[in-house]
Design a protein around this motif. Structure first.
Motif, PDB file in Angstrom:
ATOM      1  N   ASP A  17       0.807  -1.217   0.000  1.00 60.50           N
ATOM      2  CA  ASP A  17       0.000   0.000   0.000  1.00 60.50           C
ATOM      3  C   ASP A  17       0.844   1.273   0.000  1.00 60.50           C
ATOM      4  O   ASP A  17       0.290   2.382   0.019  1.00 60.50           O
ATOM      5  CB  ASP A  17      -0.930   0.017   1.224  1.00 60.50           C
ATOM      6  CG  ASP A  17      -1.954  -1.109   1.184  1.00 60.50           C
ATOM      7  OD1 ASP A  17      -2.348  -1.506   0.061  1.00 60.50           O
ATOM      8  OD2 ASP A  17      -2.343  -1.603   2.258  1.00 60.50           O
ATOM      9  N   LEU A  18       2.161   1.122  -0.017  1.00 61.00           N
ATOM     10  CA  LEU A  18       3.051   2.281   0.053  1.00 61.00           C
ATOM     11  C   LEU A  18       3.556   2.728  -1.311  1.00 61.00           C
ATOM     12  O   LEU A  18       4.209   3.762  -1.414  1.00 61.00           O
ATOM     13  CB  LEU A  18       4.249   1.956   0.961  1.00 61.00           C
ATOM     14  CG  LEU A  18       3.899   1.540   2.396  1.00 61.00           C
ATOM     15  CD1 LEU A  18       5.162   1.131   3.147  1.00 61.00           C
ATOM     16  CD2 LEU A  18       3.191   2.671   3.125  1.00 61.00           C
ATOM     17  N   PHE A  19       3.252   1.953  -2.341  1.00 58.05           N
ATOM     18  CA  PHE A  19       3.704   2.296  -3.686  1.00 58.05           C
ATOM     19  C   PHE A  19       2.642   3.117  -4.430  1.00 58.05           C
ATOM     20  O   PHE A  19       1.455   3.059  -4.085  1.00 58.05           O
ATOM     21  CB  PHE A  19       4.018   1.021  -4.482  1.00 58.05           C
ATOM     22  CG  PHE A  19       5.241   0.302  -4.000  1.00 58.05           C
ATOM     23  CD1 PHE A  19       6.500   0.667  -4.444  1.00 58.05           C
ATOM     24  CD2 PHE A  19       5.143  -0.745  -3.090  1.00 58.05           C
ATOM     25  CE1 PHE A  19       7.641   0.006  -4.003  1.00 58.05           C
ATOM     26  CE2 PHE A  19       6.275  -1.411  -2.631  1.00 58.05           C
ATOM     27  CZ  PHE A  19       7.517  -1.030  -3.089  1.00 58.05           C
ATOM     28  N   ARG A  64      11.780   2.615 -13.271  1.00 54.71           N
ATOM     29  CA  ARG A  64      10.928   2.730 -12.092  1.00 54.71           C
ATOM     30  C   ARG A  64      11.769   2.954 -10.836  1.00 54.71           C
ATOM     31  O   ARG A  64      11.335   3.654  -9.917  1.00 54.71           O
ATOM     32  CB  ARG A  64      10.036   1.495 -11.935  1.00 54.71           C
ATOM     33  CG  ARG A  64       8.720   1.833 -11.223  1.00 54.71           C
ATOM     34  CD  ARG A  64       7.728   0.713 -11.254  1.00 54.71           C
ATOM     35  NE  ARG A  64       7.326   0.333 -12.595  1.00 54.71           N
ATOM     36  CZ  ARG A  64       6.440  -0.620 -12.861  1.00 54.71           C
ATOM     37  NH1 ARG A  64       5.866  -1.285 -11.847  1.00 54.71           N
ATOM     38  NH2 ARG A  64       6.126  -0.930 -14.097  1.00 54.71           N
ATOM     39  N   PHE A  65      12.975   2.376 -10.804  1.00 55.21           N
ATOM     40  CA  PHE A  65      13.885   2.647  -9.689  1.00 55.21           C
ATOM     41  C   PHE A  65      14.176   4.139  -9.607  1.00 55.21           C
ATOM     42  O   PHE A  65      14.106   4.743  -8.524  1.00 55.21           O
ATOM     43  CB  PHE A  65      15.185   1.865  -9.883  1.00 55.21           C
ATOM     44  CG  PHE A  65      16.288   2.248  -8.937  1.00 55.21           C
ATOM     45  CD1 PHE A  65      16.340   1.716  -7.654  1.00 55.21           C
ATOM     46  CD2 PHE A  65      17.279   3.149  -9.321  1.00 55.21           C
ATOM     47  CE1 PHE A  65      17.355   2.070  -6.771  1.00 55.21           C
ATOM     48  CE2 PHE A  65      18.296   3.513  -8.449  1.00 55.21           C
ATOM     49  CZ  PHE A  65      18.336   2.966  -7.173  1.00 55.21           C
ATOM     50  N   ASN A  66      14.495   4.755 -10.735  1.00 58.00           N
ATOM     51  CA  ASN A  66      14.782   6.190 -10.757  1.00 58.00           C
ATOM     52  C   ASN A  66      13.551   7.015 -10.410  1.00 58.00           C
ATOM     53  O   ASN A  66      13.646   8.045  -9.733  1.00 58.00           O
ATOM     54  CB  ASN A  66      15.324   6.594 -12.131  1.00 58.00           C
ATOM     55  CG  ASN A  66      16.747   6.119 -12.354  1.00 58.00           C
ATOM     56  OD1 ASN A  66      17.581   6.207 -11.464  1.00 58.00           O
ATOM     57  ND2 ASN A  66      17.040   5.600 -13.532  1.00 58.00           N
ATOM     58  N   ARG A  67      12.389   6.562 -10.851  1.00 61.13           N
ATOM     59  CA  ARG A  67      11.160   7.286 -10.548  1.00 61.13           C
ATOM     60  C   ARG A  67      10.872   7.260  -9.052  1.00 61.13           C
ATOM     61  O   ARG A  67      10.515   8.284  -8.460  1.00 61.13           O
ATOM     62  CB  ARG A  67       9.993   6.673 -11.316  1.00 61.13           C
ATOM     63  CG  ARG A  67       8.660   7.422 -11.146  1.00 61.13           C
ATOM     64  CD  ARG A  67       7.545   6.675 -11.831  1.00 61.13           C
ATOM     65  NE  ARG A  67       7.879   6.386 -13.223  1.00 61.13           N
ATOM     66  CZ  ARG A  67       7.340   5.405 -13.923  1.00 61.13           C
ATOM     67  NH1 ARG A  67       6.448   4.604 -13.369  1.00 61.13           N
ATOM     68  NH2 ARG A  67       7.694   5.203 -15.176  1.00 61.13           N
ATOM     69  N   TRP A  68      11.050   6.099  -8.441  1.00 56.43           N
ATOM     70  CA  TRP A  68      10.740   5.968  -7.010  1.00 56.43           C
ATOM     71  C   TRP A  68      11.730   6.725  -6.145  1.00 56.43           C
ATOM     72  O   TRP A  68      11.353   7.250  -5.094  1.00 56.43           O
ATOM     73  CB  TRP A  68      10.708   4.497  -6.615  1.00 56.43           C
ATOM     74  CG  TRP A  68       9.503   3.765  -7.146  1.00 56.43           C
ATOM     75  CD1 TRP A  68       8.390   4.330  -7.704  1.00 56.43           C
ATOM     76  CD2 TRP A  68       9.293   2.352  -7.163  1.00 56.43           C
ATOM     77  NE1 TRP A  68       7.501   3.360  -8.075  1.00 56.43           N
ATOM     78  CE2 TRP A  68       8.017   2.134  -7.752  1.00 56.43           C
ATOM     79  CE3 TRP A  68      10.034   1.255  -6.744  1.00 56.43           C
ATOM     80  CZ2 TRP A  68       7.493   0.855  -7.932  1.00 56.43           C
ATOM     81  CZ3 TRP A  68       9.509  -0.016  -6.917  1.00 56.43           C
ATOM     82  CH2 TRP A  68       8.242  -0.209  -7.502  1.00 56.43           C
ATOM     83  N   ASP A  71      10.607  10.540  -6.678  1.00 59.15           N
ATOM     84  CA  ASP A  71       9.311  10.998  -6.169  1.00 59.15           C
ATOM     85  C   ASP A  71       9.128  10.744  -4.668  1.00 59.15           C
ATOM     86  O   ASP A  71       8.062  11.015  -4.116  1.00 59.15           O
ATOM     87  CB  ASP A  71       8.154  10.374  -6.955  1.00 59.15           C
ATOM     88  CG  ASP A  71       8.034   8.857  -6.769  1.00 59.15           C
ATOM     89  OD1 ASP A  71       8.691   8.297  -5.872  1.00 59.15           O
ATOM     90  OD2 ASP A  71       7.285   8.226  -7.546  1.00 59.15           O
ATOM     91  N   GLY A  72      10.165  10.217  -4.007  1.00 62.29           N
ATOM     92  CA  GLY A  72      10.102  10.025  -2.564  1.00 62.29           C
ATOM     93  C   GLY A  72       9.475   8.721  -2.114  1.00 62.29           C
ATOM     94  O   GLY A  72       9.226   8.534  -0.914  1.00 62.29           O
ATOM     95  N   THR A  73       9.242   7.795  -3.034  1.00 66.93           N
ATOM     96  CA  THR A  73       8.633   6.514  -2.657  1.00 66.93           C
ATOM     97  C   THR A  73       9.502   5.750  -1.671  1.00 66.93           C
ATOM     98  O   THR A  73       9.013   5.196  -0.682  1.00 66.93           O
ATOM     99  CB  THR A  73       8.369   5.654  -3.913  1.00 66.93           C
ATOM    100  OG1 THR A  73       7.420   6.319  -4.744  1.00 66.93           O
ATOM    101  CG2 THR A  73       7.822   4.285  -3.526  1.00 66.93           C
ATOM    102  N   PHE A  74      10.810   5.691  -1.924  1.00 66.68           N
ATOM    103  CA  PHE A  74      11.708   4.980  -1.011  1.00 66.68           C
ATOM    104  C   PHE A  74      11.685   5.615   0.377  1.00 66.68           C
ATOM    105  O   PHE A  74      11.681   4.918   1.402  1.00 66.68           O
ATOM    106  CB  PHE A  74      13.134   4.966  -1.555  1.00 66.68           C
ATOM    107  CG  PHE A  74      13.314   4.098  -2.773  1.00 66.68           C
ATOM    108  CD1 PHE A  74      12.561   2.961  -2.957  1.00 66.68           C
ATOM    109  CD2 PHE A  74      14.266   4.418  -3.739  1.00 66.68           C
ATOM    110  CE1 PHE A  74      12.722   2.147  -4.079  1.00 66.68           C
ATOM    111  CE2 PHE A  74      14.439   3.613  -4.861  1.00 66.68           C
ATOM    112  CZ  PHE A  74      13.664   2.483  -5.032  1.00 66.68           C
ATOM    113  N   LEU A 119      14.544  16.814 -11.719  1.00 66.88           N
ATOM    114  CA  LEU A 119      14.248  16.373 -10.356  1.00 66.88           C
ATOM    115  C   LEU A 119      15.498  15.962  -9.583  1.00 66.88           C
ATOM    116  O   LEU A 119      15.398  15.531  -8.435  1.00 66.88           O
ATOM    117  CB  LEU A 119      13.253  15.206 -10.388  1.00 66.88           C
ATOM    118  CG  LEU A 119      11.877  15.513 -10.981  1.00 66.88           C
ATOM    119  CD1 LEU A 119      11.000  14.273 -10.970  1.00 66.88           C
ATOM    120  CD2 LEU A 119      11.195  16.654 -10.215  1.00 66.88           C
ATOM    121  N   ASP A 120      16.675  16.113 -10.211  1.00 62.65           N
ATOM    122  CA  ASP A 120      17.929  15.751  -9.546  1.00 62.65           C
ATOM    123  C   ASP A 120      18.730  16.996  -9.183  1.00 62.65           C
ATOM    124  O   ASP A 120      19.957  17.027  -9.293  1.00 62.65           O
ATOM    125  CB  ASP A 120      18.775  14.842 -10.449  1.00 62.65           C
ATOM    126  CG  ASP A 120      18.227  13.428 -10.521  1.00 62.65           C
ATOM    127  OD1 ASP A 120      17.492  13.054  -9.596  1.00 62.65           O
ATOM    128  OD2 ASP A 120      18.525  12.721 -11.498  1.00 62.65           O
TER     129      ASP A 120
END
Length: 280
Positions: A17-19, A64-68, A71-74, A119-120
């Motif tokens: 539920d965190l993604f 998707r690794f770069n996106r997460w 966007d602060g997902t990690f 974003l970097d």
């Protein structure tokens, strides 16, 4: 059958539920498969192009690794898991341990593009790469609780001294509102500077830092040897992180990408500590 390095059903239950919500329709690779692909890269240390086909195209997983990480997902995942760990009483907020470790950089880490992704913006011009006695690479700065649980991490160029990053390091920890600064902070002689001691005392933290041979101990100053022995726990945490081969050597061109893998490693440790029966 679950393949090596993949998370269990119980661990996925803590994360699903965190993604970000997935788009409906189309050939959208599910988040669990993608996450397992990232963990395979983290643990094996292999290049992205060697990613097994069962995880989908390597480009998809890499994007998707770069996106997460952007966007602060990690960060969201680590915060949520830390809250669970805190509720379970598995974090020692009274004692923090700090240390830094050099990460040698491979040839693949060189040659990052000068033009940054929008974003970097936090990516420095040197990409956290520099030369030190440990060779060309980066320095990873860690802070753990008294049990050796990693609470925060920062990255600098390899030649950066640990003591200069203490302020940024302890402020990288996400503390619950009810939690103040720790009672004590233990570090090795690399942190033995009067400016460091004064900074900690201003925060209400007792420094547990041994003095160098050329430094005189003020009369009446107490050194807590029993607490200092616990510093071995952060060394064990560093050793565990480096068992993730993608963290033992840096292959990422961007420092932010390497930090993304560090956060994945910390997430994996959190999941193991929470245990399969934790569903709070």
């Amino acid at each position: 059958m679950m393949a090596r390095y993949e998370i269990t059903d119980d661990q996925w239950a803590l994360l699903k539920d965190l993604f970000p919500r997935q788009a409906r329709g189309g050939k959208w690779l599910n988040h669990r498969t993608v996450l397992n692909g990232m963990l395979w890269i983290l643990r094996s240390g292999a290049p992205w192009r060697d990613l097994p086909e069962r995880y989908g195209k390597f480009g998809t997983v890499n994007q998707r690794f770069n996106r997460w990480r952007r966007d602060g997902t990690f960060d969201k995942i680590l915060k949520a898991l830390q809250i669970r760990l805190d509720k379970a009483g598995k974090i020692d907020w009274d004692l923090w341990l700090v240390d830094g470790t050099n990460i040698r950089a491979g040839r693949a880490a060189a040659g990052a593009r000068k033009k940054k992704h929008p974003l970097d913006t936090l990516e420095p011009d040197d990409h956290h790469l520099g030369r030190s006695r440990g060779g060309w690479g980066s320095k990873l700065h860690l802070v753990t609780d008294g049990k050796g649980l990693i609470l925060g991490a920062t990255l600098t160029a390899g030649q950066t001294h640990e003591s200069t990053q203490l302020h940024n390091l302890i402020h990288s920890v996400r503390r619950p509102r009810r939690i103040g600064w720790p009672d004590q902070l233990a570090g090795d002689k690399g942190y033995s500077y009067e400016s460091t001691r004064e900074f900690l005392k201003d925060c209400g933290i007792e420094p547990v830092i041994p003095r160098k041979s050329n430094q005189k101990r003020p009369i009446g100053e107490r050194f807590d040897k029993k607490t200092y022995r616990k510093r071995s726990r952060i060394e064990q945490a560093v050793g565990w992180l480096k068992e993730c081969r993608r963290l033992a050597t840096r292959y990422e061109k961007l420092g932010l990408s390497f930090l993304g893998f560090v956060k994945l490693g910390i997430m994996l440790k959190y999941l193991r500590i929470l245990g399969p029966l934790d569903r709070a």
